[in-house]
Enzyme design. Structure first.
Site, PDB file in Angstrom:
ATOM      1  N   ARG A   1      43.696  51.449  44.973  1.00 47.19           N
ATOM      2  CA  ARG A   1      45.165  51.159  45.039  1.00 47.19           C
ATOM      3  C   ARG A   1      46.083  51.145  46.325  1.00 47.19           C
ATOM      4  O   ARG A   1      46.635  50.326  46.754  1.00 47.19           O
ATOM      5  CB  ARG A   1      45.938  51.748  43.860  1.00 47.19           C
ATOM      6  CG  ARG A   1      47.174  51.356  43.673  1.00 47.19           C
ATOM      7  CD  ARG A   1      47.911  51.829  42.117  1.00 47.19           C
ATOM      8  NE  ARG A   1      49.319  51.236  41.895  1.00 47.19           N
ATOM      9  CZ  ARG A   1      50.253  51.890  41.838  1.00 47.19           C
ATOM     10  NH1 ARG A   1      50.442  53.010  42.095  1.00 47.19           N
ATOM     11  NH2 ARG A   1      51.409  51.159  41.444  1.00 47.19           N
TER      12      ARG A   1
ATOM     13  N   ASP B   1      47.671  47.989  58.085  1.00 46.14           N
ATOM     14  CA  ASP B   1      48.062  48.389  59.111  1.00 46.14           C
ATOM     15  C   ASP B   1      48.170  49.842  59.101  1.00 46.14           C
ATOM     16  O   ASP B   1      48.591  50.547  59.927  1.00 46.14           O
ATOM     17  CB  ASP B   1      49.268  47.775  59.863  1.00 46.14           C
ATOM     18  CG  ASP B   1      50.334  47.941  58.952  1.00 46.14           C
ATOM     19  OD1 ASP B   1      50.148  48.210  57.775  1.00 46.14           O
ATOM     20  OD2 ASP B   1      51.601  47.764  59.359  1.00 46.14           O
TER      21      ASP B   1
ATOM     22  N   HIS C   1      48.095  48.419  48.137  1.00 44.32           N
ATOM     23  CA  HIS C   1      49.617  48.552  48.845  1.00 44.32           C
ATOM     24  C   HIS C   1      49.892  48.563  50.286  1.00 44.32           C
ATOM     25  O   HIS C   1      51.023  48.393  50.824  1.00 44.32           O
ATOM     26  CB  HIS C   1      50.152  49.749  48.082  1.00 44.32           C
ATOM     27  CG  HIS C   1      50.624  49.681  46.699  1.00 44.32           C
ATOM     28  ND1 HIS C   1      51.190  50.584  46.047  1.00 44.32           N
ATOM     29  CD2 HIS C   1      50.162  48.984  45.731  1.00 44.32           C
ATOM     30  CE1 HIS C   1      51.570  50.235  44.806  1.00 44.32           C
ATOM     31  NE2 HIS C   1      50.889  49.183  44.446  1.00 44.32           N
ATOM     32  N   ASP C   2      48.649  48.988  50.889  1.00 43.79           N
ATOM     33  CA  ASP C   2      48.757  48.910  52.522  1.00 43.79           C
ATOM     34  C   ASP C   2      48.848  47.463  52.897  1.00 43.79           C
ATOM     35  O   ASP C   2      49.905  47.042  53.700  1.00 43.79           O
ATOM     36  CB  ASP C   2      47.594  49.624  53.141  1.00 43.79           C
ATOM     37  CG  ASP C   2      47.595  49.538  54.793  1.00 43.79           C
ATOM     38  OD1 ASP C   2      48.951  49.293  55.260  1.00 43.79           O
ATOM     39  OD2 ASP C   2      46.558  49.586  55.264  1.00 43.79           O
TER      40      ASP C   2
ATOM     41  N   GLY D   1      50.765  43.418  56.295  1.00 45.77           N
ATOM     42  CA  GLY D   1      49.460  43.524  56.675  1.00 45.77           C
ATOM     43  C   GLY D   1      48.688  44.798  56.727  1.00 45.77           C
ATOM     44  O   GLY D   1      49.247  45.869  56.299  1.00 45.77           O
TER      45      GLY D   1
ATOM     46  N   ASN E   1      55.474  53.041  44.799  1.00 43.85           N
ATOM     47  CA  ASN E   1      54.757  54.183  45.487  1.00 43.85           C
ATOM     48  C   ASN E   1      55.290  55.543  45.032  1.00 43.85           C
ATOM     49  O   ASN E   1      54.349  56.362  44.750  1.00 43.85           O
ATOM     50  CB  ASN E   1      54.808  54.116  47.169  1.00 43.85           C
ATOM     51  CG  ASN E   1      53.914  52.699  47.421  1.00 43.85           C
ATOM     52  OD1 ASN E   1      53.171  52.325  46.855  1.00 43.85           O
ATOM     53  ND2 ASN E   1      54.449  52.449  48.648  1.00 43.85           N
TER      54      ASN E   1
ATOM     55  N   HIS F   1      42.299  47.000  37.662  1.00 47.70           N
ATOM     56  CA  HIS F   1      42.797  47.901  36.615  1.00 47.70           C
ATOM     57  C   HIS F   1      41.710  47.949  35.590  1.00 47.70           C
ATOM     58  O   HIS F   1      42.027  48.236  34.412  1.00 47.70           O
ATOM     59  CB  HIS F   1      43.978  47.001  36.042  1.00 47.70           C
ATOM     60  CG  HIS F   1      45.165  46.833  36.879  1.00 47.70           C
ATOM     61  ND1 HIS F   1      46.246  46.053  36.383  1.00 47.70           N
ATOM     62  CD2 HIS F   1      45.364  47.548  38.108  1.00 47.70           C
ATOM     63  CE1 HIS F   1      47.247  46.277  37.725  1.00 47.70           C
ATOM     64  NE2 HIS F   1      46.702  47.223  38.398  1.00 47.70           N
ATOM     65  N   THR F   2      40.457  47.910  35.713  1.00 47.62           N
ATOM     66  CA  THR F   2      39.335  48.500  35.262  1.00 47.62           C
ATOM     67  C   THR F   2      39.124  49.918  35.274  1.00 47.62           C
ATOM     68  O   THR F   2      38.558  50.547  34.288  1.00 47.62           O
ATOM     69  CB  THR F   2      38.156  47.788  35.565  1.00 47.62           C
ATOM     70  OG1 THR F   2      37.221  47.905  34.673  1.00 47.62           O
ATOM     71  CG2 THR F   2      37.496  47.993  37.127  1.00 47.62           C
TER      72      THR F   2
ATOM     73  N   ASP G   1      34.041  47.596  35.587  1.00 41.85           N
ATOM     74  CA  ASP G   1      33.291  46.603  34.930  1.00 41.85           C
ATOM     75  C   ASP G   1      34.211  45.395  34.640  1.00 41.85           C
ATOM     76  O   ASP G   1      35.343  45.446  35.151  1.00 41.85           O
ATOM     77  CB  ASP G   1      32.605  47.189  33.698  1.00 41.85           C
ATOM     78  CG  ASP G   1      33.569  47.971  32.852  1.00 41.85           C
ATOM     79  OD1 ASP G   1      34.797  47.469  32.784  1.00 41.85           O
ATOM     80  OD2 ASP G   1      33.285  49.181  32.328  1.00 41.85           O
TER      81      ASP G   1
ATOM     82  N   ASP H   1      42.147  50.783  31.470  1.00 46.03           N
ATOM     83  CA  ASP H   1      40.915  50.179  30.588  1.00 46.03           C
ATOM     84  C   ASP H   1      40.465  51.138  29.470  1.00 46.03           C
ATOM     85  O   ASP H   1      39.417  51.856  29.871  1.00 46.03           O
ATOM     86  CB  ASP H   1      39.976  49.740  31.523  1.00 46.03           C
ATOM     87  CG  ASP H   1      38.750  49.209  30.698  1.00 46.03           C
ATOM     88  OD1 ASP H   1      38.743  49.100  29.713  1.00 46.03           O
ATOM     89  OD2 ASP H   1      37.788  48.774  31.554  1.00 46.03           O
TER      90      ASP H   1
HETATM   91  C1  HEM Z   1      48.636  41.787  40.404  1.00 47.81           C
HETATM   92  C2  HEM Z   1      49.710  42.727  40.657  1.00 47.81           C
HETATM   93  C3  HEM Z   1      49.899  44.180  40.391  1.00 47.81           C
HETATM   94  C4  HEM Z   1      50.651  44.946  39.697  1.00 47.81           C
HETATM   95  C5  HEM Z   1      51.936  44.498  39.197  1.00 47.81           C
HETATM   96  C6  HEM Z   1      50.160  46.399  39.489  1.00 47.81           C
HETATM   97  C7  HEM Z   1      50.582  47.302  39.028  1.00 47.81           C
HETATM   98  C8  HEM Z   1      50.233  48.424  38.751  1.00 47.81           C
HETATM   99  C9  HEM Z   1      50.598  49.464  38.189  1.00 47.81           C
HETATM  100  C10 HEM Z   1      52.254  49.533  37.605  1.00 47.81           C
HETATM  101  C11 HEM Z   1      49.893  50.806  37.968  1.00 47.81           C
HETATM  102  C12 HEM Z   1      50.022  52.001  37.646  1.00 47.81           C
HETATM  103  C13 HEM Z   1      50.719  52.915  38.424  1.00 47.81           C
HETATM  104  C14 HEM Z   1      51.534  54.276  37.846  1.00 47.81           C
HETATM  105  O1  HEM Z   1      51.588  54.278  36.473  1.00 47.81           O
HETATM  106  O2  HEM Z   1      51.993  55.232  38.484  1.00 47.81           O
HETATM  107  C15 HEM Z   1      48.612  50.293  38.781  1.00 47.81           C
HETATM  108  C16 HEM Z   1      47.489  50.962  38.896  1.00 47.81           C
HETATM  109  C17 HEM Z   1      46.437  50.733  39.618  1.00 47.81           C
HETATM  110  N1  HEM Z   1      46.523  49.283  40.221  1.00 47.81           N
HETATM  111 FE1  HEM Z   1      47.493  47.794  40.196  1.00 47.81          FE
HETATM  112  N2  HEM Z   1      48.891  46.110  40.308  1.00 47.81           N
HETATM  113  C18 HEM Z   1      48.767  44.952  40.772  1.00 47.81           C
HETATM  114  C19 HEM Z   1      47.464  44.609  41.501  1.00 47.81           C
HETATM  115  C20 HEM Z   1      46.479  45.645  41.840  1.00 47.81           C
HETATM  116  C21 HEM Z   1      45.603  45.147  42.724  1.00 47.81           C
HETATM  117  C22 HEM Z   1      45.573  44.093  43.459  1.00 47.81           C
HETATM  118  C23 HEM Z   1      44.660  46.303  42.924  1.00 47.81           C
HETATM  119  C24 HEM Z   1      43.570  46.658  43.746  1.00 47.81           C
HETATM  120  C25 HEM Z   1      42.706  45.707  44.361  1.00 47.81           C
HETATM  121  C26 HEM Z   1      44.999  47.363  41.962  1.00 47.81           C
HETATM  122  C27 HEM Z   1      44.523  48.655  41.762  1.00 47.81           C
HETATM  123  C28 HEM Z   1      44.968  49.658  40.853  1.00 47.81           C
HETATM  124  C29 HEM Z   1      44.364  50.895  40.447  1.00 47.81           C
HETATM  125  C30 HEM Z   1      43.223  50.989  40.703  1.00 47.81           C
HETATM  126  C31 HEM Z   1      45.451  51.485  39.754  1.00 47.81           C
HETATM  127  C32 HEM Z   1      45.207  52.917  39.205  1.00 47.81           C
HETATM  128  C33 HEM Z   1      45.470  53.961  40.116  1.00 47.81           C
HETATM  129  C34 HEM Z   1      45.432  55.334  39.910  1.00 47.81           C
HETATM  130  O3  HEM Z   1      44.953  55.701  38.579  1.00 47.81           O
HETATM  131  O4  HEM Z   1      45.798  56.080  40.531  1.00 47.81           O
HETATM  132  N3  HEM Z   1      46.537  46.752  41.316  1.00 47.81           N
HETATM  133  N4  HEM Z   1      48.893  48.876  39.234  1.00 47.81           N
END
Ligand code: HEM
Ligand SMILES: *[C@@H]1O[C@H](CO)[C@@H](O)[C@H](O)[C@H]1NC(C)=O
Ligand SMILES: *[C@@H]1O[C@H](CO)[C@@H](O)[C@H](O)[C@H]1NC(C)=O
Ligand SMILES: *[C@@H]1O[C@H](CO)[C@@H](O)[C@H](O)[C@H]1NC(C)=O
Ligand SMILES: *[C@@H]1O[C@H](CO)[C@@H](O)[C@H](O)[C@H]1NC(C)=O
Length: 338
Positions: free
Chosen positions: A71, A83, A75-76, A81, A103, A201-202, A261, A253
């Site tokens: 993640r 960076d 976010h970077d 970009g 963040n 989000h898997t 997966d 998930d």
């Molecule tokens: C499509 C738009 C996206 C939204 C709105 C979104 C939003 C979120 C939110 C709200 C969380 C939970 C944060 C928390 O509870 O503190 C999360 C977790 C996560 N997101 Fe996304 N996300 C998006 C796209 C992505 C992308 C593009 C990636 C990576 C390629 C990603 C990877 C992750 C991962 C791996 C987690 C779990 C992080 C952890 O357990 O520390 N997300 N996301």
């Protein structure tokens, strides 16, 4: 016209050169041609092994760390970009992105990036950028979680600025499909990238505060989100009671919390996406992304291939290269900063 043998040889040489250039450029379609997978082959050949060793060590005490690091790269890259702007702490010249809404108390893994940087500064001082560490960490994390591999493109340099306003405008879990598409298009990513990258989000965890509106009061209706499966809602109501702890953690998930997966897509098809932004990919009226969800749900191989391609696309967002930026010594501050 009759050519002398020497001219023919010269033309043949030119042809070989042209073909070679076309092959090299063609090997990275769509990329800016600036990053390369062999960037550190001469200057820091062990870079992948070193990052992997640091990540595996961190994972012994923290099963979630691979998700968190994946993640961080997202976010970077979405904020001016790839960076390493997200890694900068507050200073006289920097308002840190770490305290932006998406963040603050949410993004994590900074200490592990520091540990990787420290190990790399011992092995090859001043060579590997913090932005590249994030890209490598994401690749290693996905692979060690059972996901696809890809040739991670390298050669990014680190910026000297952060942008908290852009960080506050990262995709939100409450965004509808149109807004998500706009935010991805703004960095050159399309519907397939949006659906594939959401598949991250898997794995990982999510706080209750990002689902409570869907459970109790969706769009100020005082009703649950109609696109949320009833059984899954009942499960989440237990985990996230009304007025309860908004920071309590859930699996993104639940079918395979730490494995990478394609279960995420099958869950969405069952209306068991956790975030509104997840479920929108299928349930927004007339969603052009719905067939992409279906194709990834039916084939993990297709998903993995798309995810790898989209991670490379995301990693290519506006990199600093050549003489731009710098190689930070400490990922938390600019060199010669105060
Ligand atoms: C499509 C738009 C996206 C939204 C709105 C979104 C939003 C979120 C939110 C709200 C969380 C939970 C944060 C928390 O509870 O503190 C999360 C977790 C996560 N997101 Fe996304 N996300 C998006 C796209 C992505 C992308 C593009 C990636 C990576 C390629 C990603 C990877 C992750 C991962 C791996 C987690 C779990 C992080 C952890 O357990 O520390 N997300 N996301
Ligand atoms: C960093 O600066 C921001 C904005 O000025 C502020 O909200 C935040 O509390 C600061 N954080 C620390 C740790 O100083
Ligand atoms: C970040 O979270 C802390 C609680 O850990 C809170 O005190 C602070 O106000 C938050 N900062 C911003 C800018 O929202
Ligand atoms: C999506 O959200 C935006 C911004 O909140 C809003 O202007 C737009 O009307 C929404 N679109 C749909 C289709 O709900
Ligand atoms: C539901 O949300 C709306 C708008 O945010 C708010 O005015 C209303 O009081 C909320 N209802 C409950 C029961 O909290």
């Amino acid at each position: 016209m009759i050519m002398a043998p020497r001219d023919t040889a010269a033309i043949a040489r030119d042809l070989v050169l042209v073909v070679a250039i076309v092959l090299v450029l063609g090997a990275h379609p769509g990329a800016a041609q600036l990053l390369r997978d062999d960037h550190y082959d001469a200057t820091c050949p062990d870079v992948h092994r070193i990052v992997r060793r640091v990540l595996k060590r961190a994972h012994r005490d923290d099963a979630r760390i691979y998700a968190s690091l994946t993640r961080l790269h997202f976010h970077d890259c979405f904020v001016q970009g790839c960076d390493a702007s997200i890694l900068l702490d507050n200073s006289s010249s920097v308002v840190s992105e770490k305290f932006a809404t998406p963040n603050n108390n949410s993004a994590r893994g900074y200490e592990v990036v520091d540990a990787a940087k420290a190990a790399l500064e011992v092995a090859c001082p001043g060579v590997v950028s913090c932005a590249d560490i994030l890209a490598i960490a994401a690749r290693v994390s996905v692979q060690l979680s059972g996901g696809p591999r890809w040739r991670v493109q390298l050669g990014r340099r680190d910026g000297a600025t952060a942008n908290i306003n852009a960080a506050n405008n990262l995709p939100s879990p409450f965004d509808n499909l149109t807004t998500l598409q706009q935010k991805f298009a703004a960095v050159g990513l399309g519907d397939t990238d949006l659906v594939a990258l959401s598949g991250a989000h898997t794995f990982g965890r999510v706080q209750c505060q990002f689902v409570t509106n869907r459970l109790y009061n969706f769009s100020a209706t005082n009703r649950p989100d109609p696109t949320l499966d009833r059984g899954y809602r009942a499960f989440l109501v237990q985990r996230c009671p009304a007025g309860g702890d908004g920071t309590a953690l859930n699996d993104l998930d639940p079918t395979s919390p730490d494995g990478f997966d394609n279960n995420y897509y099958a869950s969405i098809q069952k209306r068991r996406g956790f975030l509104q932004s997840d479920q929108e990919l299928l349930s927004a009226p007339g969603a052009p992304t719905a067939p992409i969800v279906a194709s990834f749900a039916s084939s993990q191989k297709v998903f993995f291939r798309s995810f790898a391609r989209s991670m490379i696309n995301m990693g290519n967002i506006q990199p600093l290269t050549g003489t731009q930026g710098e190689i930070r010594k400490d990922c938390r501050k600019v060199n010669n900063g105060s």
